[in-house]
Design an enzyme around this catalytic site. Structure first.
Site: not given
Ligand code: AMP
Length: 404
Positions: A8, A92, A180, A210-211, A240, A284, A331, A378
């Site tokens: 990826n 990917r 996605h 993030s996305g 975004r 977070r 999470n 994924e």
């Molecule tokens: P991803 O792109 O799927 O890896 O997700 C990233 C996003 O998930 C970021 O905004 C992180 O802050 C959020 N994230 C990961 N763990 C937690 C958590 N325990 N509580 C709140 N947000 C989280």
């Protein structure tokens, strides 16, 4: 050990995973790694199956200045130090354009067709294609498979695939593709094991990372998505904006003097949760912040998820289940609780104890529809597609000896 390598590649990092092929085509994850800081402070990190560190080393910037070089270093490490020579590589690729509704075995012709979609995903597609090209040049007999983020949505009806602009633009490829797709496909395949009675009915999946986007599934197939022509549309994301009146873009250009390139950079990197909060793109950090703009950004995120859920429920003509996935969805107990509140009008209630322990089923016993948390995968999806295409290709066994 027969293995499949999943790649990826982004602008500054190449993430990779190695899966071993077990009996009856089952796949087992063996290694998870990434080369990040490409062109700045290159660093290779990798972990084994039970989390034990396998590598953590920094490289001189001139030796890993771009994605193909990063692929070369990571591939060399796998080959020479870990003694892994994959039978095939699954990639990917963000955009399959109108043509590719399925993963595809890569050759030079396919790469040429995928180059045409660079304009549709300028920040992702070139980086996705870079390692493909370098592997084609260096290991021409190694089977490579492209798996697309758009493919899962190619089942959309014409009415959800187009915009109200002259039809010639649709013919040229200006369509509501949705993204996605590998994540949604994984959830759609997992749901029958989690909830056989609802899996074939009307389901909204919220991929919140993030996305971020949401997908309407009917009988396990995508019928609508919050994302469109590019991965900018729909829900607000880390950097975004999500849905935006196109007039805002015109304003940025005509009143703020932004060039198209500047506007693009602004829309992909400076908006979303980061832009609105002025604090962070990371959920977070926003949750931990006392800043009023951080609170507003979270409120906006949750509000837009609720609005978009209404839109997708209308597309589905009802709703039988709701699923959370990806970093935030898997999470954040707080975001899930707040989204569930937004879905109250649909009869959703949450079991707060189940939500706190990240249970699979987090809805209350009195909820009108079940709410699930399904961690996405994924990379496993890509490895599965790669293996399937490998098994379907008669010449693959003769090509397998030549590996990375
Ligand atoms: P991803 O792109 O799927 O890896 O997700 C990233 C996003 O998930 C970021 O905004 C992180 O802050 C959020 N994230 C990961 N763990 C937690 C958590 N325990 N509580 C709140 N947000 C989280």
């Amino acid at each position: 050990m027969d293995t499949i390598l999943v790649v990826n590649a982004g602008s500054s990092s190449v993430k990779f995973q190695v899966f071993s092929i077990e009996g009856e085509g089952r796949l087992r994850r063996q290694i998870k790694g990434q080369m990040d800081g490409i062109g700045r402070r290159p660093r290779l990190r990798a972990k084994g199956v039970d989390g034990q560190p396998l590598a953590d080393r920094v490289y001189p910037v001139e030796s890993v200045s771009d994605v193909p070089a990063a692929m070369g270093v990571a591939g060399g490490w796998l080959r020479n130090e870990i003694r892994i020579s994959p039978m095939a590589v699954g990639h990917r690729v963000v955009h399959g354009g109108p043509d590719f509704g399925q993963p595809v075995l890569i050759d030079h012709g396919v790469v040429a067709r995928l180059e045409r979609f660079v304009a549709l995903a300028p920040l992702h597609q070139p980086h996705n294609l870079a390692p493909i090209r370098s592997l084609l040049a260096n290991f021409p007999t190694l089977p490579q498979v492209a798996c697309f983020d758009t493919a899962f949505h190619r089942t959309h009806d014409a009415v959800s695939d187009c915009y109200a602009i002259p039809y010639q633009l649709y013919v040229e490829g200006v369509r509501r593709y949705g993204f996605h797709g590998l994540s949604y496909e994984y959830v759609a395949k997992t749901l029958p094991h989690v909830a056989p009675e609802t899996a074939r009915r009307r389901v909204i999946v919220a991929h919140l990372g993030s996305g971020a986007s949401m997908c309407a599934l009917k009988e396990g197939r995508s019928i609508e998505s919050t994302m469109g022509f590019t991965a900018l549309d729909g829900l607000p994301m880390g950097t975004r904006p999500g849905q935006l009146d196109p007039g805002v873009v015109l304003y940025l250009i005509s009143e703020k003097g932004m060039s198209p390139a500047k506007a693009q950079d602004f829309l992909y990197r400076d908006c979303g949760l980061k832009g609105l909060s002025g604090v962070s793109n990371d959920m977070r950090e926003l949750e931990a912040s006392e800043d009023s703009k951080a609170k507003l950004a979270i409120e906006y995120f949750v509000y837009r998820i609720g609005l978009n859920a209404g839109m997708l429920a209308a597309a589905l003509q009802g709703l039988d289940a709701f699923v959370f996935t990806a970093g935030i969805g898997e999470n954040s107990t707080r975001i899930r609780a707040r989204v569930a509140d937004q879905l109250g009008w649909l009869g959703v209630t949450l079991d707060s104890a189940a939500n706190s322990r990240h249970a699979r089923l987090i809805s209350g016993s009195d909820s009108r529809i079940p709410v699930y948390v399904i961690p996405t995968d994924e990379e496993l999806m890509i490895a599965q597609h790669t293996l399937l295409l490998l098994m379907d290709t008669p010449s693959s066994s003769t090509r397998q000896e030549k590996a990375l």
